[in-house]
Design a protein around this motif. Structure first.
Motif, PDB file in Angstrom:
ATOM      1  N   ILE A   1       3.030  11.068  12.532  1.00 22.95           N
ATOM      2  CA  ILE A   1       3.961  12.002  13.178  1.00 22.95           C
ATOM      3  C   ILE A   1       4.560  11.387  14.444  1.00 22.95           C
ATOM      4  N   LYS A   2       3.702  10.826  15.285  1.00 22.17           N
ATOM      5  CA  LYS A   2       4.164  10.335  16.601  1.00 22.17           C
ATOM      6  C   LYS A   2       4.893   9.007  16.530  1.00 22.17           C
ATOM      7  N   THR A   3       4.365   8.070  15.758  1.00 18.27           N
ATOM      8  CA  THR A   3       4.897   6.698  15.808  1.00 18.27           C
ATOM      9  C   THR A   3       5.826   6.358  14.658  1.00 18.27           C
ATOM     10  N   VAL A   4       5.872   7.209  13.622  1.00 18.00           N
ATOM     11  CA  VAL A   4       6.788   6.971  12.503  1.00 18.00           C
ATOM     12  C   VAL A   4       7.883   8.034  12.478  1.00 18.00           C
ATOM     13  N   MET A   5       7.469   9.286  12.363  1.00 15.20           N
ATOM     14  CA  MET A   5       8.442  10.351  12.124  1.00 15.20           C
ATOM     15  C   MET A   5       9.271  10.720  13.365  1.00 15.20           C
ATOM     16  N   LEU A   6       8.610  10.868  14.493  1.00 12.18           N
ATOM     17  CA  LEU A   6       9.298  11.434  15.665  1.00 12.18           C
ATOM     18  C   LEU A   6       9.482  10.452  16.813  1.00 12.18           C
ATOM     19  N   LYS A   7       9.199   9.182  16.575  1.00  9.90           N
ATOM     20  CA  LYS A   7       9.197   8.230  17.693  1.00  9.90           C
ATOM     21  C   LYS A   7      10.564   8.058  18.345  1.00  9.90           C
ATOM     22  N   ASP A   8      11.650   8.265  17.608  1.00  2.44           N
ATOM     23  CA  ASP A   8      12.983   8.047  18.176  1.00  2.44           C
ATOM     24  C   ASP A   8      13.712   9.331  18.574  1.00  2.44           C
ATOM     25  N   THR A   9      13.015  10.483  18.504  1.00  3.49           N
ATOM     26  CA  THR A   9      13.653  11.717  18.977  1.00  3.49           C
ATOM     27  C   THR A   9      13.633  11.739  20.502  1.00  3.49           C
ATOM     28  N   VAL A  10      14.481  12.592  21.099  1.00  2.00           N
ATOM     29  CA  VAL A  10      14.535  12.668  22.566  1.00  2.00           C
ATOM     30  C   VAL A  10      13.410  13.532  23.131  1.00  2.00           C
ATOM     31  N   ASP A  11      12.797  14.377  22.270  1.00  2.00           N
ATOM     32  CA  ASP A  11      11.825  15.342  22.784  1.00  2.00           C
ATOM     33  C   ASP A  11      10.519  15.392  21.987  1.00  2.00           C
ATOM     34  N   GLY A  12      10.361  14.471  21.014  1.00  2.00           N
ATOM     35  CA  GLY A  12       9.140  14.484  20.215  1.00  2.00           C
ATOM     36  C   GLY A  12       8.992  15.711  19.349  1.00  2.00           C
ATOM     37  N   GLU A  13      10.115  16.346  19.020  1.00  2.00           N
ATOM     38  CA  GLU A  13      10.087  17.592  18.254  1.00  2.00           C
ATOM     39  C   GLU A  13      10.615  17.392  16.835  1.00  2.00           C
ATOM     40  N   PHE A  14       9.990  18.097  15.888  1.00  2.00           N
ATOM     41  CA  PHE A  14      10.545  18.168  14.542  1.00  2.00           C
ATOM     42  C   PHE A  14      11.853  18.957  14.580  1.00  2.00           C
ATOM     43  N   THR A  15      12.801  18.592  13.723  1.00  2.00           N
ATOM     44  CA  THR A  15      13.963  19.440  13.477  1.00  2.00           C
ATOM     45  C   THR A  15      13.446  20.683  12.755  1.00  2.00           C
ATOM     46  N   THR A  16      14.012  21.848  13.057  1.00  2.00           N
ATOM     47  CA  THR A  16      13.534  23.074  12.416  1.00  2.00           C
ATOM     48  C   THR A  16      14.468  23.489  11.288  1.00  2.00           C
ATOM     49  N   VAL A  17      13.948  24.310  10.383  1.00  2.00           N
ATOM     50  CA  VAL A  17      14.800  24.828   9.315  1.00  2.00           C
ATOM     51  C   VAL A  17      15.927  25.666   9.914  1.00  2.00           C
ATOM     52  N   ASP A  18      15.655  26.322  11.036  1.00  2.00           N
ATOM     53  CA  ASP A  18      16.689  27.122  11.704  1.00  2.00           C
ATOM     54  C   ASP A  18      17.802  26.222  12.252  1.00  2.00           C
ATOM     55  N   ASP A  19      17.433  25.064  12.807  1.00  2.00           N
ATOM     56  CA  ASP A  19      18.450  24.103  13.280  1.00  2.00           C
ATOM     57  C   ASP A  19      19.426  23.776  12.144  1.00  2.00           C
ATOM     58  N   VAL A  20      18.865  23.518  10.976  1.00  2.00           N
ATOM     59  CA  VAL A  20      19.668  23.107   9.818  1.00  2.00           C
ATOM     60  C   VAL A  20      20.493  24.280   9.289  1.00  2.00           C
ATOM     61  N   ALA A  21      19.876  25.449   9.185  1.00  2.00           N
ATOM     62  CA  ALA A  21      20.571  26.628   8.660  1.00  2.00           C
ATOM     63  C   ALA A  21      21.752  27.018   9.540  1.00  2.00           C
ATOM     64  N   ARG A  22      21.581  26.946  10.848  1.00  2.00           N
ATOM     65  CA  ARG A  22      22.679  27.280  11.771  1.00  2.00           C
ATOM     66  C   ARG A  22      23.843  26.297  11.596  1.00  2.00           C
ATOM     67  N   THR A  23      23.514  25.032  11.353  1.00  2.00           N
ATOM     68  CA  THR A  23      24.556  24.034  11.126  1.00  2.00           C
ATOM     69  C   THR A  23      25.303  24.328   9.824  1.00  2.00           C
ATOM     70  N   ALA A  24      24.569  24.760   8.804  1.00  2.00           N
ATOM     71  CA  ALA A  24      25.197  25.098   7.519  1.00  2.00           C
ATOM     72  C   ALA A  24      26.156  26.277   7.676  1.00  2.00           C
ATOM     73  N   VAL A  25      25.762  27.291   8.439  1.00  2.00           N
ATOM     74  CA  VAL A  25      26.643  28.440   8.682  1.00  2.00           C
ATOM     75  C   VAL A  25      27.907  27.992   9.415  1.00  2.00           C
ATOM     76  N   PHE A  26      27.724  27.149  10.419  1.00  2.00           N
ATOM     77  CA  PHE A  26      28.860  26.633  11.194  1.00  2.00           C
ATOM     78  C   PHE A  26      29.856  25.898  10.297  1.00  2.00           C
ATOM     79  N   LEU A  27      29.347  25.018   9.438  1.00  2.00           N
ATOM     80  CA  LEU A  27      30.225  24.245   8.559  1.00  2.00           C
ATOM     81  C   LEU A  27      30.851  25.119   7.476  1.00  2.00           C
ATOM     82  N   ALA A  28      30.066  26.015   6.898  1.00  2.00           N
ATOM     83  CA  ALA A  28      30.576  26.880   5.821  1.00  2.00           C
ATOM     84  C   ALA A  28      31.662  27.818   6.337  1.00  2.00           C
ATOM     85  N   GLY A  29      31.548  28.216   7.591  1.00  2.00           N
ATOM     86  CA  GLY A  29      32.499  29.166   8.152  1.00  2.00           C
ATOM     87  C   GLY A  29      33.637  28.544   8.926  1.00  2.00           C
TER      88      GLY A  29
END
Length: 261
Positions: free
Chosen positions: A213-241
């Protein structure tokens, strides 16, 4: 009035994970949504959970690699809801192995689900979008791996890069009909797909799951956080609309800064 009021959306792989969250937010924004999934029982259960009345959500059996089933599913949605306005091509799998050990059958299976599935669902939905004369939005679920590579993921990275090419062609062909196309490129989202990868990668790299998690998946994020399903869903609404062609043919990275364009 929601951003997607009375739009009709088909979301593949929508009985779980990112697809389920997108479908739920689309409904909240006023859309009618088809929960298209390989698992029809899960699709029906999700549709019932979201809309017990059955008037704004429906389950659809859809193996995205089966042309006849894709076409039949899309026709059923158009018949029930009066057309197709939005496609979210989200169905996907992950198989992890070094290239030298990668089974050709696994390579073909992954490419079929990600790329053949995107092509077949796009083809079926575009016919309706073009004929209706009210435009439309096609959204592909890419990945930061549409831009970057990681070890052990040859077909996944190949497929996710391929979706950007398909998106650009759809944007050019669809423009005269008012159809836009985009790719959402999430970073690591803690879905069942990613949860499964953590122990697999720990074993492959010989490190702990926490280190994956720390050294492979999230090592290059700015905050060490996973992207959330809500982050993605909000982007989909923005693009669809989005109301114009200004953003068509673009890929949007949603990754807490892992990859910056």
């Amino acid at each position: 009035m929601g951003q997607l009021q009375d739009k009709v959306a088909v979301v593949t792989g929508a009985a779980s994970g990112i697809g389920k969250d997108i479908a739920n937010l689309f409904l909240a924004e006023g859309a009618k949504v088809a929960i298209a999934d390989l698992n029809i029982d899960a699709a029906n259960a999700t549709a019932l959970e979201f809309d017990p009345t059955g008037t704004r959500a429906m389950g659809v059996a859809m193996n995205v690699t089966d042309e006849a089933q894709v076409n039949a599913g899309v026709e059923a949605v158009a018949a029930k809801f009066g057309g197709i306005d939005i496609l979210v091509s989200n169905a996907g799998i992950q198989i992890v192995a070094p290239i030298v050990d990668f089974a050709f059958d696994d390579w073909k299976k992954l490419l079929a689900i990600h790329l053949d599935g995107a092509f077949l669902t796009t083809k079926a939905c575009l016919k309706h979008m073009y004929a209706q004369g009210r435009g439309g939005s096609v959204i592909y679920m890419g990945s930061v791996h549409s831009k970057e590579a990681s070890k052990l993921k040859a077909p996944y990275v190949t497929a996710k890069h391929g979706l950007i090419g398909l998106c650009k062609v759809v944007a050019k062909e669809g423009a005269e009909f008012g159809v836009r196309a985009n790719v959402i490129c999430p970073g690591f989202v803690r879905t069942p797909l990613v949860e499964k990868q953590i122990p697999e990668q720990a074993k492959a790299f010989g490190i702990s799951e926490e280190a994956v998690i720390k050294t492979v998946m999230l090592k290059d994020t700015v905050d060490g956080e996973f992207t959330t399903v809500d982050d993605v869903a909000r982007t989909a609404v923005f693009l669809a609309g989005f109301p114009t062609n200004a953003l068509t043919g673009q890929s949007i990275v949603v990754s807490h800064g892992w990859y910056m364009q």
